[in-house]
Write a protein that holds these residues in place. Structure first.
Motif, PDB file in Angstrom:
ATOM      1  N   VAL A 238       0.840  -1.197   0.000  1.00  0.00           N
ATOM      2  CA  VAL A 238       0.000   0.000   0.000  1.00  0.00           C
ATOM      3  C   VAL A 238       0.873   1.245   0.000  1.00  0.00           C
ATOM      4  O   VAL A 238       0.564   2.249  -0.660  1.00  0.00           O
ATOM      5  N   ASP A 239       1.985   1.203   0.698  1.00  0.00           N
ATOM      6  CA  ASP A 239       2.887   2.353   0.733  1.00  0.00           C
ATOM      7  C   ASP A 239       3.446   2.645  -0.658  1.00  0.00           C
ATOM      8  O   ASP A 239       3.564   3.815  -1.053  1.00  0.00           O
ATOM      9  N   ALA A 240       3.781   1.588  -1.407  1.00  0.00           N
ATOM     10  CA  ALA A 240       4.276   1.781  -2.774  1.00  0.00           C
ATOM     11  C   ALA A 240       3.174   2.357  -3.658  1.00  0.00           C
ATOM     12  O   ALA A 240       3.440   3.182  -4.544  1.00  0.00           O
ATOM     13  N   TYR A 241       1.933   1.940  -3.431  1.00  0.00           N
ATOM     14  CA  TYR A 241       0.802   2.513  -4.174  1.00  0.00           C
ATOM     15  C   TYR A 241       0.710   4.014  -3.911  1.00  0.00           C
ATOM     16  O   TYR A 241       0.519   4.811  -4.845  1.00  0.00           O
ATOM     17  N   LEU A 242       0.847   4.404  -2.649  1.00  0.00           N
ATOM     18  CA  LEU A 242       0.786   5.824  -2.320  1.00  0.00           C
ATOM     19  C   LEU A 242       1.914   6.600  -3.007  1.00  0.00           C
ATOM     20  O   LEU A 242       1.695   7.719  -3.494  1.00  0.00           O
ATOM     21  N   THR A 243       3.088   5.997  -3.084  1.00  0.00           N
ATOM     22  CA  THR A 243       4.221   6.673  -3.719  1.00  0.00           C
ATOM     23  C   THR A 243       4.060   6.717  -5.229  1.00  0.00           C
ATOM     24  O   THR A 243       4.164   7.783  -5.856  1.00  0.00           O
ATOM     25  N   ASP A 244       3.776   5.565  -5.823  1.00  0.00           N
ATOM     26  CA  ASP A 244       3.804   5.462  -7.286  1.00  0.00           C
ATOM     27  C   ASP A 244       2.505   5.896  -7.949  1.00  0.00           C
ATOM     28  O   ASP A 244       2.543   6.548  -8.997  1.00  0.00           O
ATOM     29  N   ALA A 245       1.368   5.550  -7.375  1.00  0.00           N
ATOM     30  CA  ALA A 245       0.087   5.887  -7.998  1.00  0.00           C
ATOM     31  C   ALA A 245      -0.446   7.234  -7.530  1.00  0.00           C
ATOM     32  O   ALA A 245      -1.073   7.960  -8.303  1.00  0.00           O
ATOM     33  N   MET A 246      -0.210   7.577  -6.275  1.00  0.00           N
ATOM     34  CA  MET A 246      -0.716   8.832  -5.731  1.00  0.00           C
ATOM     35  C   MET A 246       0.315   9.956  -5.801  1.00  0.00           C
ATOM     36  O   MET A 246       0.022  11.098  -5.453  1.00  0.00           O
ATOM     37  N   GLY A 247       1.533   9.650  -6.221  1.00  0.00           N
ATOM     38  CA  GLY A 247       2.563  10.672  -6.353  1.00  0.00           C
ATOM     39  C   GLY A 247       3.083  11.210  -5.039  1.00  0.00           C
ATOM     40  O   GLY A 247       3.617  12.326  -4.981  1.00  0.00           O
ATOM     41  N   LEU A 248       2.947  10.430  -3.965  1.00  0.00           N
ATOM     42  CA  LEU A 248       3.349  10.920  -2.650  1.00  0.00           C
ATOM     43  C   LEU A 248       4.826  10.622  -2.392  1.00  0.00           C
ATOM     44  O   LEU A 248       5.187   9.682  -1.685  1.00  0.00           O
ATOM     45  N   THR A 249       5.660  11.450  -2.966  1.00  0.00           N
ATOM     46  CA  THR A 249       7.082  11.405  -2.633  1.00  0.00           C
ATOM     47  C   THR A 249       7.236  11.790  -1.166  1.00  0.00           C
ATOM     48  O   THR A 249       6.303  12.340  -0.552  1.00  0.00           O
ATOM     49  N   PRO A 250       8.376  11.548  -0.555  1.00  0.00           N
ATOM     50  CA  PRO A 250       8.558  11.973   0.838  1.00  0.00           C
ATOM     51  C   PRO A 250       8.258  13.458   1.041  1.00  0.00           C
ATOM     52  O   PRO A 250       7.659  13.849   2.053  1.00  0.00           O
ATOM     53  N   GLU A 251       8.641  14.273   0.077  1.00  0.00           N
ATOM     54  CA  GLU A 251       8.409  15.712   0.203  1.00  0.00           C
ATOM     55  C   GLU A 251       6.910  16.041   0.159  1.00  0.00           C
ATOM     56  O   GLU A 251       6.430  16.881   0.935  1.00  0.00           O
ATOM     57  N   ARG A 252       6.194  15.391  -0.730  1.00  0.00           N
ATOM     58  CA  ARG A 252       4.758  15.669  -0.845  1.00  0.00           C
ATOM     59  C   ARG A 252       3.996  15.091   0.351  1.00  0.00           C
ATOM     60  O   ARG A 252       3.010  15.674   0.807  1.00  0.00           O
ATOM     61  N   ARG A 253       4.461  13.977   0.864  1.00  0.00           N
ATOM     62  CA  ARG A 253       3.813  13.434   2.060  1.00  0.00           C
ATOM     63  C   ARG A 253       4.033  14.387   3.235  1.00  0.00           C
ATOM     64  O   ARG A 253       3.123  14.606   4.039  1.00  0.00           O
ATOM     65  N   ASP A 254       5.218  14.971   3.330  1.00  0.00           N
ATOM     66  CA  ASP A 254       5.472  15.960   4.384  1.00  0.00           C
ATOM     67  C   ASP A 254       4.557  17.170   4.228  1.00  0.00           C
ATOM     68  O   ASP A 254       4.071  17.734   5.225  1.00  0.00           O
ATOM     69  N   SER A 255       4.315  17.571   2.988  1.00  0.00           N
ATOM     70  CA  SER A 255       3.428  18.712   2.753  1.00  0.00           C
ATOM     71  C   SER A 255       1.999  18.387   3.180  1.00  0.00           C
ATOM     72  O   SER A 255       1.289  19.238   3.746  1.00  0.00           O
ATOM     73  N   LEU A 256       1.565  17.147   2.892  1.00  0.00           N
ATOM     74  CA  LEU A 256       0.230  16.721   3.325  1.00  0.00           C
ATOM     75  C   LEU A 256       0.130  16.751   4.845  1.00  0.00           C
ATOM     76  O   LEU A 256      -0.863  17.232   5.404  1.00  0.00           O
ATOM     77  N   LYS A 257       1.160  16.262   5.517  1.00  0.00           N
ATOM     78  CA  LYS A 257       1.175  16.265   6.975  1.00  0.00           C
ATOM     79  C   LYS A 257       1.143  17.695   7.522  1.00  0.00           C
ATOM     80  O   LYS A 257       0.464  17.969   8.516  1.00  0.00           O
ATOM     81  N   SER A 258       1.854  18.589   6.861  1.00  0.00           N
ATOM     82  CA  SER A 258       1.888  19.979   7.327  1.00  0.00           C
ATOM     83  C   SER A 258       0.504  20.611   7.261  1.00  0.00           C
ATOM     84  O   SER A 258       0.142  21.422   8.123  1.00  0.00           O
ATOM     85  N   ARG A 259      -0.272  20.241   6.243  1.00  0.00           N
ATOM     86  CA  ARG A 259      -1.601  20.820   6.124  1.00  0.00           C
ATOM     87  C   ARG A 259      -2.566  20.239   7.150  1.00  0.00           C
ATOM     88  O   ARG A 259      -3.402  20.963   7.711  1.00  0.00           O
ATOM     89  N   LEU A 260      -2.478  18.931   7.413  1.00  0.00           N
ATOM     90  CA  LEU A 260      -3.537  18.256   8.150  1.00  0.00           C
ATOM     91  C   LEU A 260      -3.206  17.928   9.598  1.00  0.00           C
ATOM     92  O   LEU A 260      -4.103  17.775  10.422  1.00  0.00           O
TER      93      LEU A 260
END
Length: 262
Positions: A238-260
């Motif tokens: 599931v983590d690979a799905y989030l990275t590859d299909a959802m485009g959640l690179t470490p940087e973008r995941r950090d941005s999501l965390k910063s918002r929420l």
């Protein structure tokens, strides 16, 4: 129970997803992320109640025909930025066929449940681009207000999206399933099933049990397990799905965390 079910007349399954705590001890902030069913039945007083939550962005997963049948009328107290983001997988065509067959066939309870399992296995792969767009909106279009995402019932497409967001935020697995299954409390599954079973029984000309119609109204843990299973099968995890299909690179995941997260 951390997520707050909020009573908004005309809207089913409306809730604030805030309160869950991730594996690093950070909480999903109250008043930052909401999920629900559709808004075709709201009036101005309901819109005023929603406006109190500072929801400035709405992402709508419904298909074109769904939006035609249940069109939204925006009322003055609440004028959010609307993101039309249709994704498939609500099984509407199949369910219509089911009801068309009721006059001369038994109610196919197992077939109905199996169809929802198939829908949950299909959505994450066939509609990855639509799910990804939700993440893009949350990360790239942050205007400081809260975001809300919804489909028709707020349980299937919305349920998968909510589970993916919580997983990306590194929430414990039991919290992900808790939020997913909260739909059953939000819609009062047992009471609503009695109502729907009575309607289906009248149409079918035979008794249909409330339990048989549960998939039409609520959710099961097995539905989400089916979705996560296909992600792991196709992407390795599931983590690979989030990275590859959802485009959640470490940087973008950090941005999501910063918002929420707080």
């Amino acid at each position: 129970m951390p997520a707050r079910i909020i009573d908004i007349p005309g809207v089913r399954n409306f809730r604030d997803m805030g309160g869950y705590v991730n594996q690093q001890g950070r909480a999903l902030g109250h008043g930052r992320l909401f999920r629900s069913g559709h808004y075709a039945e709201i009036d101005e007083p309901s819109a005023a109640l929603i406006a109190q939550h500072n929801i400035t962005t709405v992402v709508d997963f419904r298909s074109g025909p769904e939006k035609e049948r249940m069109a939204i009328t925006w009322h003055t107290p609440w004028q959010p930025r609307y993101v039309d983001n249709p994704i498939g997988g609500n099984a509407a065509a199949w369910i219509k066929d089911l009801f068309d067959r009721l006059s001369n066939t038994p109610f196919p309870a197992k077939e109905l449940r199996d169809q929802f399992i198939v829908a949950f296995q299909t959505m994450p792969i066939a509609n990855a681009s639509g799910l990804k767009r939700l993440f893009d909106v949350l990360i790239d279009d942050n205007d400081g207000g809260a975001a809300l995402f919804h489909c028709t019932a707020g349980k299937d497409r919305t349920g998968i999206a909510g589970a993916l967001i919580m997983t990306a935020l590194e929430m414990p697995e039991d919290a992900v399933y808790e939020d997913f299954l909260l739909t059953n409390d939000a819609v009062d599954l047992d009471a609503r099933a009695i109502e729907v079973a009575a309607q289906v029984s009248e149409r079918a000309g035979r008794a249909v049990s409330p339990e048989a119609v549960h998939p039409l109204i609520g959710v099961e843990a097995d539905f989400l397990k089916a979705a996560f299973g296909v992600m792991a099968e196709k992407y390795g995890s599931v983590d690979a799905y989030l990275t590859d299909a959802m485009g959640l690179t470490p940087e973008r995941r950090d941005s999501l965390k910063s918002r929420l997260l707080t």
